[in-house]
Scaffold this motif. Sequence first.
Motif, PDB file in Angstrom:
ATOM      1  N   VAL A 140     -12.918  -5.895   4.725  1.00 35.25           N
ATOM      2  CA  VAL A 140     -12.708  -4.690   5.516  1.00 35.25           C
ATOM      3  C   VAL A 140     -13.495  -3.548   4.898  1.00 35.25           C
ATOM      4  O   VAL A 140     -13.471  -3.347   3.682  1.00 35.25           O
ATOM      5  CB  VAL A 140     -11.203  -4.337   5.564  1.00 35.25           C
ATOM      6  N   SER A 141     -14.192  -2.798   5.728  1.00 36.53           N
ATOM      7  CA  SER A 141     -14.969  -1.658   5.232  1.00 36.53           C
ATOM      8  C   SER A 141     -14.476  -0.328   5.786  1.00 36.53           C
ATOM      9  O   SER A 141     -14.844   0.732   5.284  1.00 36.53           O
ATOM     10  CB  SER A 141     -16.451  -1.836   5.581  1.00 36.53           C
ATOM     11  N   ASP A 142     -13.642  -0.390   6.825  1.00 40.26           N
ATOM     12  CA  ASP A 142     -13.140   0.820   7.468  1.00 40.26           C
ATOM     13  C   ASP A 142     -11.687   1.055   7.037  1.00 40.26           C
ATOM     14  O   ASP A 142     -10.808   0.254   7.374  1.00 40.26           O
ATOM     15  CB  ASP A 142     -13.223   0.655   8.988  1.00 40.26           C
ATOM     16  N   PRO A 143     -11.391   2.146   6.316  1.00 41.59           N
ATOM     17  CA  PRO A 143     -10.016   2.397   5.863  1.00 41.59           C
ATOM     18  C   PRO A 143      -9.001   2.452   7.002  1.00 41.59           C
ATOM     19  O   PRO A 143      -7.836   2.084   6.818  1.00 41.59           O
ATOM     20  CB  PRO A 143     -10.121   3.756   5.157  1.00 41.59           C
ATOM     21  N   SER A 144      -9.430   2.868   8.195  1.00 39.46           N
ATOM     22  CA  SER A 144      -8.496   2.974   9.317  1.00 39.46           C
ATOM     23  C   SER A 144      -8.040   1.604   9.810  1.00 39.46           C
ATOM     24  O   SER A 144      -7.057   1.507  10.556  1.00 39.46           O
ATOM     25  CB  SER A 144      -9.135   3.749  10.471  1.00 39.46           C
ATOM     26  N   LYS A 145      -8.758   0.543   9.418  1.00 42.19           N
ATOM     27  CA  LYS A 145      -8.400  -0.811   9.840  1.00 42.19           C
ATOM     28  C   LYS A 145      -7.423  -1.485   8.878  1.00 42.19           C
ATOM     29  O   LYS A 145      -6.936  -2.582   9.144  1.00 42.19           O
ATOM     30  CB  LYS A 145      -9.661  -1.675   9.951  1.00 42.19           C
ATOM     31  N   VAL A 146      -7.166  -0.839   7.742  1.00 43.50           N
ATOM     32  CA  VAL A 146      -6.261  -1.423   6.753  1.00 43.50           C
ATOM     33  C   VAL A 146      -4.829  -1.046   7.110  1.00 43.50           C
ATOM     34  O   VAL A 146      -4.517   0.129   7.331  1.00 43.50           O
ATOM     35  CB  VAL A 146      -6.591  -0.925   5.330  1.00 43.50           C
ATOM     36  N   ARG A 147      -3.965  -2.027   7.176  1.00 40.43           N
ATOM     37  CA  ARG A 147      -2.559  -1.748   7.440  1.00 40.43           C
ATOM     38  C   ARG A 147      -1.700  -2.372   6.355  1.00 40.43           C
ATOM     39  O   ARG A 147      -2.172  -3.197   5.570  1.00 40.43           O
ATOM     40  CB  ARG A 147      -2.140  -2.270   8.823  1.00 40.43           C
ATOM     41  N   HIS A 148      -0.446  -1.976   6.319  1.00 37.98           N
ATOM     42  CA  HIS A 148       0.451  -2.543   5.310  1.00 37.98           C
ATOM     43  C   HIS A 148       1.756  -3.000   5.963  1.00 37.98           C
ATOM     44  O   HIS A 148       2.160  -2.487   7.006  1.00 37.98           O
ATOM     45  CB  HIS A 148       0.724  -1.539   4.183  1.00 37.98           C
ATOM     46  N   SER A 160       2.716  -5.409   1.231  1.00 33.23           N
ATOM     47  CA  SER A 160       1.437  -6.109   1.340  1.00 33.23           C
ATOM     48  C   SER A 160       0.433  -5.210   2.046  1.00 33.23           C
ATOM     49  O   SER A 160       0.671  -4.775   3.176  1.00 33.23           O
ATOM     50  CB  SER A 160       1.600  -7.415   2.121  1.00 33.23           C
ATOM     51  N   ILE A 161      -0.669  -4.911   1.373  1.00 39.79           N
ATOM     52  CA  ILE A 161      -1.750  -4.109   1.951  1.00 39.79           C
ATOM     53  C   ILE A 161      -2.849  -5.079   2.369  1.00 39.79           C
ATOM     54  O   ILE A 161      -3.426  -5.782   1.543  1.00 39.79           O
ATOM     55  CB  ILE A 161      -2.284  -3.100   0.924  1.00 39.79           C
ATOM     56  N   LEU A 162      -3.105  -5.159   3.650  1.00 39.11           N
ATOM     57  CA  LEU A 162      -3.965  -6.202   4.201  1.00 39.11           C
ATOM     58  C   LEU A 162      -5.438  -5.801   4.122  1.00 39.11           C
ATOM     59  O   LEU A 162      -6.083  -5.500   5.125  1.00 39.11           O
ATOM     60  CB  LEU A 162      -3.548  -6.516   5.635  1.00 39.11           C
TER      61      LEU A 162
END
Length: 345
Positions: A140-148, A160-162
Motif C-alpha cells: 500500500v502506498s496511499d495512507p487513505s487506503k490503510v484501515r485498521h 490490526s493495521i492492514l
Amino acid sequence: MEGAAAALFAGHAAMVDEEYEAAIAHYSEAIDRDSQCADAYSKRAAAHLQRRSFAAAAEDAAASVALTPTAKALEREGRARFGLADFVGARAAFVRAAELDGASREMARWVRKCDAELRLAAVRGGGGGGAPSGGAAQPVSDPSKVRHEWYQTQTHVVVSILARHVPEEKVAVEFGEARVGVAIELEGGAKYQLNLSLFHKLVPGECKYSVSNAKVELTMKKHTPGKWEALEGEGEGEVKPVAVPPPATAPPSTSVYSGSKKNWDAIDSTLKKEEEEEKPEGEEALNKLFRDIYGKASDETRRAMNKSFQTSGGTVLSTNWDEVAQKDYEKERTAPNGQEWKKWG
C-alpha cells in the motif's frame, strides 16, 4: 487441555448467539491454553469473517491449515483472501479445499468467482494480469487506503493495521497508559499515522507489536481484565467482567449450552432439517434414500425390506410385506450370462 475445551465450547455458544466478539475472546483463550489447537484457529477465523476482519481471518485460517489441513479451514482462508482481493491466493485455497472435500460444488463456485475477478483484473490492467505474481498483494502506498480492525480478549486488545509488505524498520509504535501511537512509512515514502485514545488503561510494559506481510498487529495488555465497550475513549471507561466458561466436566444440557441463550433442542431440529434437505448424489443419494425409508418404516415394512434385499442378493428392495412374505427370491434370481448363483457354505 480441559480449559481449552471449555473455552472452545463457550466460543461455539457465542457463535450461535451471533456474539462474534465474545466468540473471538473465547477462541483466543482456547489458543492461549493450547497453541496447537487447529480447530480454535479455524473457528476464530470464522468469527473474524463474520466481522469482515479479513486479514485476521486469513492469518488464523492459515495457522489452522498449517497444524491440520481441513476443507473448512481452507475454505475460510479462501474467503478471507477473497475479501482482501488476493484472488490468486483465494483460488489456491478453494482448489485445495475441493480436493479434501471431494469436489465440492460450493468450492467450484468460489473458484469460478476467483477466475472471474482475475479476468476482470487482467482487463483493467491492460492484459497484464491484474493479480500480482504468486497471489501476493501489492504494498500500500496511499495512507487513505490503510484501515485498521480490532478485537479483544478478557486480558488483551488486539489492533490490526492492514498495511501490506511494510519493512519492520519502517514501523514505530509507542504505547502509553491509555493511548497508542503508530507511524508507518509506506511504499513511496508516504506516512501513515494512527493515534488512539483508548477506552481504558493499558499495562504499557506488557504491550507489543509484530509486523507481517499482511499487517502490523498491536497486542495490548489491559490494565483491568474484562470487556471494553469500544476501542476508543478517555481511558476511564467502565470495564465489564467477561463470563468465565464452565468447566469441561460440567453436565450436558439439551436446552442451554455453555451459557448460550439459544434453545439447543430447536437448533438440533434445525440441523436435522438441513441434513434432510441436503442433495447427495450417486451412490450416496441411494444410500440416504434407503436409510430414510428404513428409519421411518414400520416393523412390517422393515421385515419386507430385509427379506427382499437379502434373499434377492441385493437385486430387489420391496416395502410390501404381503407380497414379500409369499416370494422366494432365491429361486427367482437370475445370474448374468455365463455365471450362476451359488450359496456360501
